[in-house]
Design a protein around this motif. Structure first.
Motif, short mmCIF file in Angstrom:
data_model
loop_
_atom_site.label_atom_id
_atom_site.label_comp_id
_atom_site.label_asym_id
_atom_site.label_seq_id
_atom_site.Cartn_x
_atom_site.Cartn_y
_atom_site.Cartn_z
N PRO A 70 0.83 -1.20 0.00
CA PRO A 70 0.00 0.00 0.00
C PRO A 70 0.87 1.25 0.00
O PRO A 70 1.99 1.25 0.50
N VAL A 71 0.34 2.31 -0.59
CA VAL A 71 1.05 3.58 -0.68
C VAL A 71 0.22 4.67 -0.03
O VAL A 71 -0.99 4.52 0.18
N LEU A 72 0.89 5.78 0.28
CA LEU A 72 0.24 6.96 0.82
C LEU A 72 0.56 8.14 -0.08
O LEU A 72 1.72 8.44 -0.33
N VAL A 73 -0.48 8.80 -0.57
CA VAL A 73 -0.35 10.01 -1.35
C VAL A 73 -0.95 11.14 -0.52
O VAL A 73 -2.06 11.01 0.00
N ILE A 74 -0.20 12.23 -0.38
CA ILE A 74 -0.66 13.36 0.41
C ILE A 74 -0.80 14.57 -0.48
O ILE A 74 0.19 15.04 -1.06
N PRO A 130 5.32 3.74 1.44
CA PRO A 130 5.96 4.60 0.45
C PRO A 130 5.06 5.84 0.33
O PRO A 130 3.83 5.70 0.21
N THR A 131 5.63 7.02 0.40
CA THR A 131 4.83 8.25 0.50
C THR A 131 5.20 9.23 -0.60
O THR A 131 6.38 9.48 -0.85
N GLU A 184 6.71 2.55 -9.49
CA GLU A 184 8.02 2.52 -8.85
C GLU A 184 8.01 1.69 -7.57
O GLU A 184 9.00 1.03 -7.25
N HIS A 185 6.90 1.68 -6.85
CA HIS A 185 6.84 1.02 -5.55
C HIS A 185 6.07 -0.29 -5.55
O HIS A 185 5.88 -0.89 -4.49
N ARG A 186 5.66 -0.74 -6.70
CA ARG A 186 4.91 -1.99 -6.78
C ARG A 186 5.85 -3.16 -6.50
O ARG A 186 6.95 -3.21 -6.99
#
Length: 188
Positions: free
Chosen positions: A10-14, A106-107, A178-180
């Motif tokens: 899972p990723v975090l987008v802000i 990953p943010t 990139e983070h998969r």
């Protein structure tokens, strides 16, 4: 709509920026497009903070601390559940941005930046929000530069919302790719 969330990572987008920059609108659009859980930072403010801001009084870092703690707690729980999230959050202080980086996601930060007069006009035109346009000067004063933080992408809010969304979504797609992790399966 594409749902590209990698379940194994899972990723975090802000979506960050001063009040009136459009972060809630952008975050909602990205949440819908990518199937991310939408988190609205304003929902975590205690009533006393909202009342203070409604009177045009800016928050201190001490007043922001419980707010940041509550958001971090919620995001930790979502991370444990494997949820990718998009957070609409001012991100004014460098130390607070760092707290989100330390949650294990990953943010990616999308900094909605623009001319103060343009944003003030947007704030004056919006209805039903507790933060008045008179807080904008204090928001710009509290905003610490992000130029040396490589995970922050600056987006110009002067462009129309459709173009801004497309630009942000392109950045999110690249970030996800990139983070998969190997073996991850996109959600549908």
């Amino acid at each position: 709509m594409s749902h590209l969330v990698a379940t194994a990572a899972p990723v975090l987008v802000i979506a960050m920026g001063v009040s009136g920059s459009g972060k809630s609108t952008l975050a909602a659009g990205l949440g819908a497009e990518f199937g991310f859980r939408l988190i609205e930072a304003d929902d975590f403010h205690p009533p006393a903070n909202k009342a203070l801001m409604a009177r045009g009084e800016p928050l201190t870092d001490a007043m922001r601390a419980p707010w940041i703690d509550a958001m971090c707690d919620a995001l930790r729980e979502h991370r444990r559940n494997g949820d990718s999230c998009v957070l609409a959050y001012s991100g004014l202080r460098r130390a607070h941005r760092q707290r989100f980086r330390e949650l294990g996601y990953p943010t990616l930060f999308l900094h909605l930046s623009g001319d103060q007069a343009l944003i003030r006009g947007r704030m004056q035109a919006r209805l039903g929000h507790f933060a008045p346009a008179s807080l904008l000067d204090s928001q710009y004063a509290a905003l610490e530069a992000s130029s040396e933080e490589p995970d922050i992408v600056v987006l110009d809010v002067a462009q129309d919302i459709d173009r801004l969304h497309r630009q942000a979504a392109g950045r999110v797609r690249a970030f996800i790719a990139e983070h998969r992790r190997d073996g991850s399966v996109p959600r549908t």
